[in-house]
Design an enzyme around this catalytic site. Sequence first.
Site, PDB file in Angstrom:
ATOM      1  N   TYR A 108     -16.429   2.817   6.786  1.00  0.00           N
ATOM      2  CA  TYR A 108     -14.960   2.828   6.884  1.00  0.00           C
ATOM      3  C   TYR A 108     -14.534   3.188   8.313  1.00  0.00           C
ATOM      4  O   TYR A 108     -13.759   2.464   8.944  1.00  0.00           O
ATOM      5  CB  TYR A 108     -14.374   3.823   5.879  1.00  0.00           C
ATOM      6  CG  TYR A 108     -12.888   4.059   6.030  1.00  0.00           C
ATOM      7  CD1 TYR A 108     -11.969   3.047   5.767  1.00  0.00           C
ATOM      8  CD2 TYR A 108     -12.399   5.300   6.445  1.00  0.00           C
ATOM      9  CE1 TYR A 108     -10.595   3.271   5.914  1.00  0.00           C
ATOM     10  CE2 TYR A 108     -11.034   5.529   6.590  1.00  0.00           C
ATOM     11  CZ  TYR A 108     -10.145   4.511   6.326  1.00  0.00           C
ATOM     12  OH  TYR A 108      -8.798   4.729   6.475  1.00  0.00           O
ATOM     13  N   LYS A 161     -12.742   0.736  11.019  1.00  0.00           N
ATOM     14  CA  LYS A 161     -11.411   1.067  11.553  1.00  0.00           C
ATOM     15  C   LYS A 161     -11.460   1.158  13.084  1.00  0.00           C
ATOM     16  O   LYS A 161     -10.532   0.724  13.763  1.00  0.00           O
ATOM     17  CB  LYS A 161     -10.901   2.391  10.960  1.00  0.00           C
ATOM     18  CG  LYS A 161     -10.524   2.341   9.484  1.00  0.00           C
ATOM     19  CD  LYS A 161      -9.277   1.513   9.206  1.00  0.00           C
ATOM     20  CE  LYS A 161      -8.015   2.111   9.789  1.00  0.00           C
ATOM     21  NZ  LYS A 161      -6.813   1.282   9.441  1.00  0.00           N
ATOM     22  N   THR A 205      -7.275   6.232  11.666  1.00  0.00           N
ATOM     23  CA  THR A 205      -7.727   7.346  10.842  1.00  0.00           C
ATOM     24  C   THR A 205      -8.570   8.384  11.589  1.00  0.00           C
ATOM     25  O   THR A 205      -9.238   8.047  12.589  1.00  0.00           O
ATOM     26  CB  THR A 205      -8.566   6.776   9.671  1.00  0.00           C
ATOM     27  OG1 THR A 205      -9.248   7.829   9.000  1.00  0.00           O
ATOM     28  CG2 THR A 205      -9.625   5.794  10.159  1.00  0.00           C
ATOM     29  N   ASP A 206      -8.585   9.592  11.073  1.00  0.00           N
ATOM     30  CA  ASP A 206      -9.489  10.658  11.541  1.00  0.00           C
ATOM     31  C   ASP A 206     -10.961  10.264  11.390  1.00  0.00           C
ATOM     32  O   ASP A 206     -11.816  10.829  12.060  1.00  0.00           O
ATOM     33  CB  ASP A 206      -9.214  11.940  10.738  1.00  0.00           C
ATOM     34  CG  ASP A 206      -9.287  11.719   9.240  1.00  0.00           C
ATOM     35  OD1 ASP A 206      -8.496  10.884   8.733  1.00  0.00           O
ATOM     36  OD2 ASP A 206     -10.132  12.345   8.562  1.00  0.00           O
ATOM     37  N   GLY A 266       0.828  -1.210   0.000  1.00  0.00           N
ATOM     38  CA  GLY A 266       0.000   0.000   0.000  1.00  0.00           C
ATOM     39  C   GLY A 266       0.863   1.261   0.000  1.00  0.00           C
ATOM     40  O   GLY A 266       2.092   1.192   0.070  1.00  0.00           O
ATOM     41  N   MET A 267       0.203   2.407  -0.036  1.00  0.00           N
ATOM     42  CA  MET A 267       0.937   3.674  -0.165  1.00  0.00           C
ATOM     43  C   MET A 267       1.850   3.925   1.050  1.00  0.00           C
ATOM     44  O   MET A 267       3.029   4.247   0.886  1.00  0.00           O
ATOM     45  CB  MET A 267      -0.064   4.818  -0.339  1.00  0.00           C
ATOM     46  CG  MET A 267       0.565   6.152  -0.629  1.00  0.00           C
ATOM     47  SD  MET A 267      -0.662   7.379  -1.081  1.00  0.00           S
ATOM     48  CE  MET A 267      -1.454   7.669   0.497  1.00  0.00           C
TER      49      MET A 267
HETATM   50  N1  LIG Z   1      -4.783   7.145   2.698  1.00  0.00           N
HETATM   51  C1  LIG Z   1      -5.215   7.985   3.630  1.00  0.00           C
HETATM   52  O1  LIG Z   1      -5.558   9.151   3.346  1.00  0.00           O
HETATM   53  C2  LIG Z   1      -5.287   7.568   5.072  1.00  0.00           C
HETATM   54  C3  LIG Z   1      -5.781   8.502   5.999  1.00  0.00           C
HETATM   55  C4  LIG Z   1      -5.846   8.125   7.332  1.00  0.00           C
HETATM   56  C5  LIG Z   1      -5.435   6.881   7.736  1.00  0.00           C
HETATM   57  N2  LIG Z   1      -4.994   5.984   6.830  1.00  0.00           N
HETATM   58  C6  LIG Z   1      -4.603   4.660   7.317  1.00  0.00           C
HETATM   59  O2  LIG Z   1      -3.241   4.436   6.998  1.00  0.00           O
HETATM   60  C7  LIG Z   1      -3.032   3.053   6.728  1.00  0.00           C
HETATM   61  C8  LIG Z   1      -2.337   2.881   5.371  1.00  0.00           C
HETATM   62  O3  LIG Z   1      -3.181   3.421   4.365  1.00  0.00           O
HETATM   63  P1  LIG Z   1      -2.746   3.510   2.833  1.00  0.00           P
HETATM   64  O4  LIG Z   1      -3.171   4.834   2.349  1.00  0.00           O
HETATM   65  O5  LIG Z   1      -1.342   3.060   2.674  1.00  0.00           O
HETATM   66  O6  LIG Z   1      -3.745   2.414   2.225  1.00  0.00           O
HETATM   67  P2  LIG Z   1      -3.622   1.556   0.869  1.00  0.00           P
HETATM   68  O7  LIG Z   1      -2.729   2.249  -0.098  1.00  0.00           O
HETATM   69  O8  LIG Z   1      -5.031   1.256   0.480  1.00  0.00           O
HETATM   70  O9  LIG Z   1      -2.896   0.241   1.353  1.00  0.00           O
HETATM   71  C9  LIG Z   1      -3.514  -0.733   2.139  1.00  0.00           C
HETATM   72  C10 LIG Z   1      -2.897  -2.065   1.761  1.00  0.00           C
HETATM   73  O10 LIG Z   1      -3.470  -3.071   2.616  1.00  0.00           O
HETATM   74  C11 LIG Z   1      -3.717  -4.200   1.807  1.00  0.00           C
HETATM   75  N3  LIG Z   1      -4.729  -5.059   2.422  1.00  0.00           N
HETATM   76  C12 LIG Z   1      -6.075  -4.930   2.433  1.00  0.00           C
HETATM   77  N4  LIG Z   1      -6.650  -5.963   3.076  1.00  0.00           N
HETATM   78  C13 LIG Z   1      -5.638  -6.776   3.479  1.00  0.00           C
HETATM   79  C14 LIG Z   1      -5.581  -8.004   4.179  1.00  0.00           C
HETATM   80  N5  LIG Z   1      -6.708  -8.636   4.569  1.00  0.00           N
HETATM   81  N6  LIG Z   1      -4.380  -8.565   4.425  1.00  0.00           N
HETATM   82  C15 LIG Z   1      -3.240  -7.959   4.010  1.00  0.00           C
HETATM   83  N7  LIG Z   1      -3.233  -6.795   3.340  1.00  0.00           N
HETATM   84  C16 LIG Z   1      -4.411  -6.213   3.075  1.00  0.00           C
HETATM   85  C17 LIG Z   1      -4.173  -3.625   0.488  1.00  0.00           C
HETATM   86  O11 LIG Z   1      -4.081  -4.592  -0.523  1.00  0.00           O
HETATM   87  P3  LIG Z   1      -5.098  -4.505  -1.802  1.00  0.00           P
HETATM   88  O12 LIG Z   1      -4.693  -3.282  -2.527  1.00  0.00           O
HETATM   89  O13 LIG Z   1      -4.819  -5.781  -2.510  1.00  0.00           O
HETATM   90  O14 LIG Z   1      -6.465  -4.423  -1.205  1.00  0.00           O
HETATM   91  C18 LIG Z   1      -3.177  -2.480   0.316  1.00  0.00           C
HETATM   92  O15 LIG Z   1      -1.980  -2.912  -0.293  1.00  0.00           O
HETATM   93  C19 LIG Z   1      -4.406   2.398   6.825  1.00  0.00           C
HETATM   94  O16 LIG Z   1      -4.562   1.847   8.113  1.00  0.00           O
HETATM   95  C20 LIG Z   1      -5.369   3.537   6.652  1.00  0.00           C
HETATM   96  O17 LIG Z   1      -6.602   3.269   7.300  1.00  0.00           O
HETATM   97  C21 LIG Z   1      -4.902   6.299   5.500  1.00  0.00           C
END
Ligand SMILES: NC(=O)c1ccc[n+]([C@@H]2O[C@H](COP(=O)([O-])OP(=O)(O)OC[C@H]3O[C@@H](n4cnc5c(N)ncnc54)[C@H](OP(=O)(O)O)[C@@H]3O)[C@@H](O)[C@H]2O)c1
Length: 285
Positions: A127, A131, A103-104, A14-15
């Site tokens: 969501y 979370k 998350t917020d 993921g990102m």
């Molecule tokens: N992006 C934001 O703006 C934001 C804001 C606040 C908090 N966050 C939190 O920060 C964290 C990282 O977010 P991110 O932006 O990096 O999200 P992301 O890019 O969507 O990455 C999440 C990764 O988790 C994988 N995943 C999903 N279900 C899974 C499972 N059952 N087992 C193993 N891997 C799994 C996804 O794989 P697939 O792609 O194959 O589904 C993806 O590679 C998360 O906890 C998110 O809630 C993000």
Amino acid sequence: VNSSSSIVITGAAGMLGRTLVRRLAHRPLQAFNRSQLDLVDLDATDAVIAAIKPKTVLNCAAMTAVDRCESERDAAYAGNAVSAANLARSCEKHGARLIHFSTDYVFAGDLDRPYHEADQPAPRTVYGASKLAGEDAIRELCGRHLIVRTAWLYGPGGPSFVHTMLRLGALAGPPLTVVDDQIGNPTSTDAVATVVDRLIDTPREGTMHLTCSGSATWCDFAREIMALWRLPRQVTACTTAQFPRPAPRPANSRLDSSALSRHGLPAPPHWRDALQHFHKDFVDG
Ligand SMILES: NC(=O)c1ccc[n+]([C@@H]2O[C@H](COP(=O)([O-])OP(=O)(O)OC[C@H]3O[C@@H](n4cnc5c(N)ncnc54)[C@H](OP(=O)(O)O)[C@@H]3O)[C@@H](O)[C@H]2O)c1
């Protein structure tokens, strides 16, 4: 690697996961993307944690498609709650400390000040609720945990608001209308990684907020992106009501991250500085 100082990263493709893998490369690290370790599978999760016996697990796995979560409730709870619970159980069993990201969106977003760690969560989306269920499972199941809530993330490769604006900003067309009545803290994955690198060596437990400082509306954020990248597209303000989405967005997403510096951790940069840094890396390749 079977080292008492080793780190496991889950959701590594993921990102945020990709940034952490790159930024923590100086440490003994094993990264698992979803196809290598699906956290919904408790046995598979337990086998990995039992074999490596890491000191620290960084969980970046989540289902983050906020609108899709509204219509795919089971998938949202699987990705955000069941998977967190499984990992928490394994970490507890094998003596690992679990650092988990949240998350917020766990908050209602109707306060008129930034949210503190002790404020009462009240999610308004699937969501956010899924979370929060993940957070609660970790608090219940894993003694040594640190839940790091962040918000409005962008990082190399995206997808993120920055990437969407860069794509739309490069196209000719009428002014882009961008919501100007939701406020938050735009935060780079790089800024998160800098603090996480320190948190790994700090025995902090509980819940911490971690965003860049300063706040902006999406419209402010969009204008700053257009200016930095010198994109010609105009941006005009609109209201949330003019841009309805399946999942309601919090009006106030601001998180108070001041506990970080009170605990001797580096204060994250201002969001404009972090965006400039991202722009420089982006241009330099
Ligand atoms: N992006 C934001 O703006 C934001 C804001 C606040 C908090 N966050 C939190 O920060 C964290 C990282 O977010 P991110 O932006 O990096 O999200 P992301 O890019 O969507 O990455 C999440 C990764 O988790 C994988 N995943 C999903 N279900 C899974 C499972 N059952 N087992 C193993 N891997 C799994 C996804 O794989 P697939 O792609 O194959 O589904 C993806 O590679 C998360 O906890 C998110 O809630 C993000």
